[in-house]
Design a protein around this motif. Structure first.
Motif, PDB file in Angstrom:
ATOM      1  N   MET A  92       0.831  -1.212   0.000  1.00 11.93           N
ATOM      2  CA  MET A  92       0.000   0.000   0.000  1.00 11.93           C
ATOM      3  C   MET A  92       0.860   1.256   0.000  1.00 11.93           C
ATOM      4  O   MET A  92       0.606   2.203  -0.738  1.00 11.93           O
ATOM      5  N   PHE A  93       1.912   1.239   0.826  1.00  6.51           N
ATOM      6  CA  PHE A  93       2.819   2.381   0.928  1.00  6.51           C
ATOM      7  C   PHE A  93       3.532   2.610  -0.407  1.00  6.51           C
ATOM      8  O   PHE A  93       3.660   3.743  -0.871  1.00  6.51           O
ATOM      9  N   LEU A  94       4.005   1.523  -1.029  1.00 10.69           N
ATOM     10  CA  LEU A  94       4.704   1.628  -2.307  1.00 10.69           C
ATOM     11  C   LEU A  94       3.764   2.138  -3.405  1.00 10.69           C
ATOM     12  O   LEU A  94       4.175   2.885  -4.292  1.00 10.69           O
ATOM     13  N   LYS A  95       2.509   1.733  -3.312  1.00  9.89           N
ATOM     14  CA  LYS A  95       1.524   2.177  -4.287  1.00  9.89           C
ATOM     15  C   LYS A  95       1.313   3.689  -4.185  1.00  9.89           C
ATOM     16  O   LYS A  95       1.198   4.386  -5.192  1.00  9.89           O
ATOM     17  N   LYS A  96       1.269   4.202  -2.957  1.00 12.89           N
ATOM     18  CA  LYS A  96       1.096   5.642  -2.739  1.00 12.89           C
ATOM     19  C   LYS A  96       2.298   6.413  -3.281  1.00 12.89           C
ATOM     20  O   LYS A  96       2.145   7.479  -3.897  1.00 12.89           O
ATOM     21  N   ILE A  97       3.482   5.864  -3.043  1.00 16.14           N
ATOM     22  CA  ILE A  97       4.702   6.514  -3.547  1.00 16.14           C
ATOM     23  C   ILE A  97       4.673   6.572  -5.067  1.00 16.14           C
ATOM     24  O   ILE A  97       5.037   7.592  -5.679  1.00 16.14           O
ATOM     25  N   LYS A  98       4.232   5.485  -5.681  1.00  6.45           N
ATOM     26  CA  LYS A  98       4.156   5.426  -7.141  1.00  6.45           C
ATOM     27  C   LYS A  98       3.171   6.463  -7.674  1.00  6.45           C
ATOM     28  O   LYS A  98       3.455   7.163  -8.646  1.00  6.45           O
ATOM     29  N   ILE A  99       2.007   6.574  -7.022  1.00  2.00           N
ATOM     30  CA  ILE A  99       0.988   7.541  -7.450  1.00  2.00           C
ATOM     31  C   ILE A  99       1.508   8.969  -7.324  1.00  2.00           C
ATOM     32  O   ILE A  99       1.348   9.803  -8.227  1.00  2.00           O
ATOM     33  N   VAL A 100       2.160   9.260  -6.198  1.00  2.00           N
ATOM     34  CA  VAL A 100       2.727  10.599  -5.963  1.00  2.00           C
ATOM     35  C   VAL A 100       3.806  10.907  -6.996  1.00  2.00           C
ATOM     36  O   VAL A 100       3.858  12.004  -7.560  1.00  2.00           O
ATOM     37  N   SER A 101       4.659   9.935  -7.269  1.00  2.00           N
ATOM     38  CA  SER A 101       5.749  10.112  -8.233  1.00  2.00           C
ATOM     39  C   SER A 101       5.209  10.399  -9.628  1.00  2.00           C
ATOM     40  O   SER A 101       5.697  11.302 -10.327  1.00  2.00           O
ATOM     41  N   ILE A 102       4.203   9.626 -10.015  1.00  2.00           N
ATOM     42  CA  ILE A 102       3.593   9.828 -11.334  1.00  2.00           C
ATOM     43  C   ILE A 102       2.926  11.201 -11.407  1.00  2.00           C
ATOM     44  O   ILE A 102       3.034  11.911 -12.415  1.00  2.00           O
TER      45      ILE A 102
END
Length: 198
Positions: A1-11
């Motif tokens: 979940m945390f990695l998914k949030k980081i990915k969304i923020v990065s994109i």
């Protein structure tokens, strides 16, 4: 979940940066069509390289534009900018001065600065010449796509400057114009970041 949030923020950040870059490109392109040519005390010609003892084709067009403005009575004096690059015998501004003199500009109406390497320095040293010679209003002369950044730097240098882009340019092909636009957009954004911290 945390990695998914980081990915969304990065994109999201990447999309914002790309969008901002594209908007900047449009602004620079639109500004390149703007000319504020009017009577002024002096024309400031931004350097653009030399080939031995001759102006580069790009620089020559800038010099020619200043000569035309001088002969048509828009400017009384010309400041040529540009120092000596490594391995060069002459400075850009010295070569420009000699070229202008050979095309009918009175030597007493020409000033040169031979210390600058970049646009910010071009304008910094041009401002010093303006102060020394009681010149208050300037036409800024460069290629159209260079004008938005150049005018912004001029205003930050407290130069009362107006845009007078070259009417002819060696950046004619779509590929060359696109490359120049990408470069200018990058440098414009970089300069905006620089302004925040200075």
């Amino acid at each position: 979940m945390f990695l998914k949030k980081i990915k969304i923020v990065s994109i999201s950040i990447l999309v914002c940066l790309i969008t901002y870059f594209i908007i900047t490109c449009f602004k620079i392109s639109n500004y390149s069509k703007k000319s504020e040519t009017q009577k002024a005390d002096v024309g400031i010609v931004l350097g653009a390289g030399i080939w031995k003892d001759e102006p580069s084709p790009v620089f020559r067009e800038r010099i020619n534009h200043s000569i035309n403005l001088y002969k048509d009575g828009y400017i009384k004096k010309i400041i040529f900018t540009g120092g000596k690059a490594d391995g060069k015998k002459f400075s850009e501004s010295y070569v420009a001065k000699k070229y202008a003199e050979s095309h009918g500009v009175n030597s007493k109406d020409i000033f040169i600065e031979e210390k600058s390497k970049i646009t910010q320095e071009n304008l910094k040293f041009a401002k010093e010449i303006m102060i020394e010679n009681d010149l208050s209003k300037a036409l800024l002369i460069s290629d159209p796509l260079h004008m938005k950044r150049a005018i912004l730097i001029a205003k930050d240098t407290n130069i009362n400057a107006f845009s007078s882009p070259t009417e002819t340019s060696k950046y004619k092909s779509i590929n060359k114009k696109f490359t120049f636009l990408m470069r200018e957009s990058f440098f414009y954004i970089t300069y905006q970041i620089y302004r925040i911290f200075n």
